[in-house]
Scaffold this motif. Structure first.
Motif, PDB file in Angstrom:
ATOM      1  N   ARG A 114      -6.350 -50.347   6.784  1.00  0.00           N
ATOM      2  CA  ARG A 114      -6.192 -48.779   6.788  1.00  0.00           C
ATOM      3  C   ARG A 114      -7.328 -48.227   7.335  1.00  0.00           C
ATOM      4  O   ARG A 114      -8.378 -48.712   7.385  1.00  0.00           O
ATOM      5  N   HIS A 406       2.890 -34.570   4.940  1.00  0.00           N
ATOM      6  CA  HIS A 406       3.084 -35.601   6.193  1.00  0.00           C
ATOM      7  C   HIS A 406       4.316 -35.142   7.161  1.00  0.00           C
ATOM      8  O   HIS A 406       5.101 -34.463   6.909  1.00  0.00           O
ATOM      9  N   ALA A 407       4.212 -35.889   8.353  1.00  0.00           N
ATOM     10  CA  ALA A 407       5.215 -35.629   9.260  1.00  0.00           C
ATOM     11  C   ALA A 407       5.537 -37.001   9.683  1.00  0.00           C
ATOM     12  O   ALA A 407       4.674 -37.907   9.469  1.00  0.00           O
ATOM     13  N   PRO A 408       6.841 -37.207  10.257  1.00  0.00           N
ATOM     14  CA  PRO A 408       7.243 -38.535  10.826  1.00  0.00           C
ATOM     15  C   PRO A 408       6.208 -39.397  11.288  1.00  0.00           C
ATOM     16  O   PRO A 408       5.924 -38.799  12.729  1.00  0.00           O
ATOM     17  N   GLY A 409       6.330 -40.748  11.411  1.00  0.00           N
ATOM     18  CA  GLY A 409       5.261 -41.504  12.408  1.00  0.00           C
ATOM     19  C   GLY A 409       4.990 -42.737  11.926  1.00  0.00           C
ATOM     20  O   GLY A 409       3.748 -43.025  11.594  1.00  0.00           O
ATOM     21  N   THR A 410       5.662 -43.789  11.654  1.00  0.00           N
ATOM     22  CA  THR A 410       5.347 -44.857  10.939  1.00  0.00           C
ATOM     23  C   THR A 410       6.444 -46.074  11.100  1.00  0.00           C
ATOM     24  O   THR A 410       7.837 -45.641  11.432  1.00  0.00           O
ATOM     25  N   THR A 428       1.151 -47.711  11.078  1.00  0.00           N
ATOM     26  CA  THR A 428       1.333 -46.262  10.992  1.00  0.00           C
ATOM     27  C   THR A 428       0.242 -45.417  11.979  1.00  0.00           C
ATOM     28  O   THR A 428      -0.752 -45.857  12.126  1.00  0.00           O
ATOM     29  N   GLU A 430       0.440 -42.315  11.336  1.00  0.00           N
ATOM     30  CA  GLU A 430       0.488 -41.176  10.442  1.00  0.00           C
ATOM     31  C   GLU A 430       1.612 -40.268  10.979  1.00  0.00           C
ATOM     32  O   GLU A 430       2.726 -40.646  10.890  1.00  0.00           O
ATOM     33  N   GLN A 447      -4.710 -40.394  10.585  1.00  0.00           N
ATOM     34  CA  GLN A 447      -4.358 -41.047   9.457  1.00  0.00           C
ATOM     35  C   GLN A 447      -5.459 -39.956   8.345  1.00  0.00           C
ATOM     36  O   GLN A 447      -4.954 -40.185   7.128  1.00  0.00           O
ATOM     37  N   ASP A 450      -4.083 -37.792   5.688  1.00  0.00           N
ATOM     38  CA  ASP A 450      -3.630 -38.309   4.386  1.00  0.00           C
ATOM     39  C   ASP A 450      -4.630 -38.062   3.085  1.00  0.00           C
ATOM     40  O   ASP A 450      -4.438 -38.380   1.939  1.00  0.00           O
ATOM     41  N   SER A 474      -2.491 -43.788   0.637  1.00  0.00           N
ATOM     42  CA  SER A 474      -1.115 -44.074   1.456  1.00  0.00           C
ATOM     43  C   SER A 474      -0.134 -44.338   0.371  1.00  0.00           C
ATOM     44  O   SER A 474      -0.142 -44.240  -0.677  1.00  0.00           O
ATOM     45  N   SER A 475       1.089 -43.948   0.992  1.00  0.00           N
ATOM     46  CA  SER A 475       2.309 -44.172   0.224  1.00  0.00           C
ATOM     47  C   SER A 475       2.913 -45.274   0.686  1.00  0.00           C
ATOM     48  O   SER A 475       4.106 -45.755   0.210  1.00  0.00           O
ATOM     49  N   PRO A 495       8.803 -46.563   6.546  1.00  0.00           N
ATOM     50  CA  PRO A 495       8.113 -45.442   7.029  1.00  0.00           C
ATOM     51  C   PRO A 495       8.659 -44.209   6.104  1.00  0.00           C
ATOM     52  O   PRO A 495       9.742 -44.488   5.342  1.00  0.00           O
ATOM     53  N   GLY A 497       6.570 -41.173   5.114  1.00  0.00           N
ATOM     54  CA  GLY A 497       5.394 -40.049   4.418  1.00  0.00           C
ATOM     55  C   GLY A 497       5.620 -40.563   2.898  1.00  0.00           C
ATOM     56  O   GLY A 497       5.981 -41.518   2.832  1.00  0.00           O
ATOM     57  N   ARG A 585      17.502 -45.239  12.262  1.00  0.00           N
ATOM     58  CA  ARG A 585      16.704 -45.836  13.266  1.00  0.00           C
ATOM     59  C   ARG A 585      17.108 -46.577  14.128  1.00  0.00           C
ATOM     60  O   ARG A 585      18.434 -46.932  14.123  1.00  0.00           O
TER      61      ARG A 585
HETATM   62  O1  DON Z   1       0.207 -43.824   5.095  1.00  0.00           O
HETATM   63  C1  DON Z   1       1.015 -43.191   4.657  1.00  0.00           C
HETATM   64  O2  DON Z   1       1.490 -42.998   3.558  1.00  0.00           O
HETATM   65  C2  DON Z   1       1.591 -42.243   5.672  1.00  0.00           C
HETATM   66  N1  DON Z   1       0.480 -42.053   6.711  1.00  0.00           N
HETATM   67  C3  DON Z   1       2.741 -42.560   6.309  1.00  0.00           C
HETATM   68  C4  DON Z   1       3.261 -41.614   7.039  1.00  0.00           C
HETATM   69  C5  DON Z   1       4.822 -41.840   7.627  1.00  0.00           C
HETATM   70  O3  DON Z   1       5.259 -42.571   6.910  1.00  0.00           O
HETATM   71  C6  DON Z   1       5.392 -40.774   8.436  1.00  0.00           C
HETATM   72  N2  DON Z   1       6.637 -41.168   8.550  1.00  0.00           N
HETATM   73  N3  DON Z   1       7.582 -41.553   9.010  1.00  0.00           N
END
Ligand code: DON
Length: 593
Positions: A114, A406-410, A428, A430, A447, A450, A474-475, A495, A497, A585
């Protein structure tokens, strides 16, 4: 969904009858101290598989395994390619949690890569001119960038258990970066999204605009994009190890990019050279059904939440002789989530910095009592108090409530190798394209958003507020499931968020409770019950019916489309491995031929 969930009635199982507060811990200790079942002949006959978000990445993992690498080597190869072809999701400038099962040793290890806040960070790191920064402002600011953990994770995991050649694991990604990869629809759509372009700085910054918007237009689908800088970075890491990244020229450029406008951060070269991967025991809980669920411990809330949801779901199931409607199983999935999310939102943060009652929250005694607190559909779920329930000091009142966005990115990678070892890794940057800051061919994460940007709430400190060297909550729920005999049964993760928790729990309920295949479980509509509203994905089969059923029960339902799960699942069956990839995806699950 309803039909699928109704099958759960068959799996109903009596709640455990040991009600002592320390029962779970003792039961767990007993389970852990029992010698691993004699594996005798260690040969693994089920084959090997990689499930990940891009076909080229999956091929890289299979290539490395064909050449003698194991699940960890394959994970490095897969992820190095994902960082190139899916830069909006993860990469060298981000972080990850990897849960690794070593079958010969019967050991589960978590590599916590992390991101870490700079040493200079304080709880008010996101307070500017006396006001808490908004999410978008914080996301694009240098304050959002944490010290990346991904490259260190590769090395720590490889040193611990990799069997292939370190440098060879980067060969497929280097090849692809030099020869070019074909831009896929997902990357194109993210670059073309007007909504995203309105809030991120990707097409303003000269480095990122030249790379992602040649001639001012988003990279089109099918465009062959080379990334010589990325190839050079990987070659340096392959030759010199992580010091090529955490020291010297690359480190200097990471610091410069982080500390540049807008709202430059406070990262130093020492922050980079001091980065360490935390090697932690997995957070495991055993369900009354005999399945053991192992996932990431704090600073991720994944392990706690998956165990709590499944434990609550089990505790709410009707006894065998009680007849219930099909909708009842939908209701308890929603209620289990609402209770677990309320706990997770309140208690979970970096346990190296604040007290997190991880074991208490998954203690069966706590879970059984917590299950009775299910709120009316129109009620507001508040956190439980494991301190009171387990006969210790109250815990409510320690913290203020945080509101992280959160917004998409993982991305998520699931792998089983030819020896039956497994990797579940969620990685991620983030939000989409991280902080929009790019150097040496990779993007830097955001990140640190978060963390709770507000350091206090209601006059109390927030557990997940920023801090020096602290890791944001984190989730991510990279999860391994073992059956009653202790054998590996399932690898899952996603992924999404904070919706990750609901997405992954859906696959656990679908496969473990309802008997669905990996793909059938992934295909179920996503239902996310965090806070006062239940979000239901209505553009999937069963979604509109689930939304209607929940509304009829009195829940406030938000109908949603365009969910961003990216579930990659492998299930171990008697006759081999069964994989599933999320149709939301571009991924695939592919067996080693
Ligand atoms: O660690 C986490 O929980 C977030 N940074 C994850 C972000 C995430 O999954 C965005 N989405 N698709």
């Amino acid at each position: 969904m309803l039909m699928a969930i109704s099958g759960l009635a068959l799996a109903a199982c009596a709640a455990p009858d040991d009600t002592r507060p320390d029962a779970q811990t003792e039961a767990q200790k007993a389970a852990d101290s029992v010698e691993a079942p004699a594996l005798g002949d260690l040969s693994w006959t089920k084959g090997a598989m990689v499930a990940a978000a891009n076909p080229a990445a999956v091929e890289a993992g299979l290539e490395v395994m064909r050449n003698g690498g194991n699940a960890i080597d394959a994970a490095i190869a897969v992820h190095a390619v994902l960082g190139l072809v899916e830069p909006e999701s993860s990469g060298l400038g981000g972080g990850a949690f990897m849960v690794y099962y070593d079958r010969a040793k019967d050991e589960i290890t978590v590599f916590d890569g992390r991101e870490v806040a700079p040493a200079a960070a304080t709880p008010d790191y996101f307070v500017k001119d006396g006001k808490v920064m908004g999410f978008i402002e914080a996301w694009q600011s240098g304050h959002s960038v944490g010290v990346p953990g991904q490259v260190a994770l590769y090395k720590t995991a490889h040193d611990a258990a990799g069997t292939g050649d370190w440098a060879a694991n980067f060969a497929p990604a280097i090849r692809l970066a030099e020869n070019g990869f074909k831009v896929g629809e997902k990357l194109h759509e993210a670059l073309a999204s007007e909504r995203l372009r309105a809030v991120i700085n990707l097409d303003d910054n000269p480095v990122t605009s030249a790379y992602f918007y040649p001639d001012g237009e988003p990279l089109p689908v099918g465009y062959v994009r080379t990334n010589p800088d990325y190839a050079a970075t990987l070659k340096a890491i392959a030759a010199e190890g992580p010091s090529a990244f955490y020291k010297g020229e690359i480190a200097e450029s990471i610091v410069a990019a982080t500390n540049a406008a807008p709202d430059g951060g406070m990262m130093t070269l020492e922050d980079l050279s001091n980065y360490t991967v935390k090697v932690r025991p997995a957070l495991c809980g055993t369900l009354p059904t005999g399945y053991r669920i192992c996932s990431a411990p704090p600073p991720s809330s994944g392990g706690i939440a998956q165990n709590e949801i499944m434990g609550l779901y089990d505790a709410m199931k009707p006894a065998d002789n009680v007849r219930v409607t099909e909708d009842y199983f939908l209701k308890i999935f929603v209620d289990a989530q609402r209770l677990a999310y309320a706990d997770r939102d309140y208690y979970v943060a970096d346990a190296d910095k604040v007290t997190v009652p991880s074991d208490d929250l998954i203690n069966p005694v706590y879970i059984r009592e917590r299950a009775k607190q299910a709120f009316a559909p129109d009620g507001h779920a508040t956190p439980g108090d494991p301190g009171v329930i387990l006969g210790r000091s109250p815990m409510i009142g320690m913290w203020g409530q945080d509101q992280t966005e959160h917004a998409p990115g993982t991305t998520h990678v699931s792998i089983i190798d030819t020896d039956g070892n497994a990797v579940s890794m969620t990685a991620t940057v983030e939000s989409a394209f991280g902080s929009s800051r790019m150097t040496h061919g990779f993007l830097l994460n955001n990140q640190l958003t978060d963390f709770s940007r507000a350091p206090t709430a209601g006059g109390l400190p927030v557990a997940n507020a920023p801090g020096s060297g602290k890791r944001p909550r984190s989730s991510m729920s990279p999860t391994l499931v073992f059956d009653e005999a202790g054998d590996l049964f399932m690898v899952t993760g996603s992924p999404g968020g904070n919706s990750i928790i609901a997405y992954v729990a859906k696959t656990l309920v679908g496969v473990l409770e309802t008997g669905l295949t990996a793909q059938e479980a992934i295909n179920l509509p996503n239902i996310i019950a965090r806070g006062d509203t239940v979000a239901v994905e209505i553009d999937r089969e069963g979604g509109p019916e689930a939304a209607e059923a929940l509304r009829t029960m009195g829940y406030s339902v938000e109908e949603r489309t365009g969910e961003i799960s990216g579930l990659h699942v492998i299930v171990v069956r008697d006759d081999g491995l069964e994989g599933g990839a999320d149709p939301r995806r571009e991924g695939v699950a592919k067996a080693l031929e």
